[in-house]
Design an enzyme around this catalytic site. Structure first.
Site: not given
Ligand code: AMP
Length: 180
Positions: A63, A100
């Site tokens: 995205r 995770e």
């Molecule tokens: P992180 O690396 O944990 O910060 O996760 C961020 C990435 O995962 C981004 O590219 C988001 O598009 C996706 N992502 C993680 N959690 C969500 C969520 N609850 N809703 C939408 N996209 C998420």
């Protein structure tokens, strides 16, 4: 009058238990689908960044490509993709990071930025911050500097934005949701 953040927040669709039970997926596609909301989103970012010194805009798979491409075009800068492993055809640098469950890898072309370039990073959402921290490491390995990381949504309860700020990365997020 409603703020841009309030208007955009109303357009985000929350999908419970996707892609796994317990996850509240914050779906930004309704913003993209609505012309006024998409323009508001892009213009909010462009107004913020038009006074920054930026050489390249990097968008994160997938995205971040949609938003990053438009913002780069509006700022009259080039766009580079940061992709999941195995998708980029030319020579790459890679960075692994923990999820995770398990791990993931992001990659960027070795010529995506040159030493001294000032790079704006764009993704849709910050959860644990792992993706953006790995993306920053990629940019730094090219000798370039991350000016700021931008996202539409912050999920502060998951700690990513605090982790990024602790790592010295400036952030620009438009809105947040409590919980995860
Ligand atoms: P992180 O690396 O944990 O910060 O996760 C961020 C990435 O995962 C981004 O590219 C988001 O598009 C996706 N992502 C993680 N959690 C969500 C969520 N609850 N809703 C939408 N996209 C998420």
């Amino acid at each position: 009058m409603q703020s841009a953040a309030d208007l955009l927040k109303q357009r985000i669709r929350t999908v419970p238990d996707w892609p796994r039970p317990g996850v509240q997926f914050r779906d930004i596609t309704p913003i993209l689908h609505d012309p006024a909301s998409f323009r508001l989103l892009v213009q909010t970012l462009v107004v913020h960044y038009m006074t920054h010194d930026i050489d390249v805009v990097a968008g994160i798979d997938a995205r971040g490509f949609i938003l990053g491409g438009v913002v780069a075009h509006e700022l009259n800068r080039g766009f580079v993709p940061i992709r999941k492993k195995g998708k980029l055809p030319f020579a790459t640098v890679s960075e692994d990071y923990a999820l995770e469950y398990g791990s993931a890898t992001v990659e960027v072309h070795t010529d995506a930025a040159k030493a001294g370039d000032r790079v704006l990073l764009i993704d849709d959402l910050i959860a644990t911050g792992g993706t953006l921290i790995a993306a920053c490491k990629l940019i730094e390995r090219l000798g370039a500097t991350v000016v700021e990381a931008a996202a539409i949504v912050d999920l502060p309860a998951l700690g990513g934005s605090a982790r990024l700020r602790d790592a010295g990365i400036d952030l620009f997020t438009l809105l947040s949701f409590d919980g995860h």
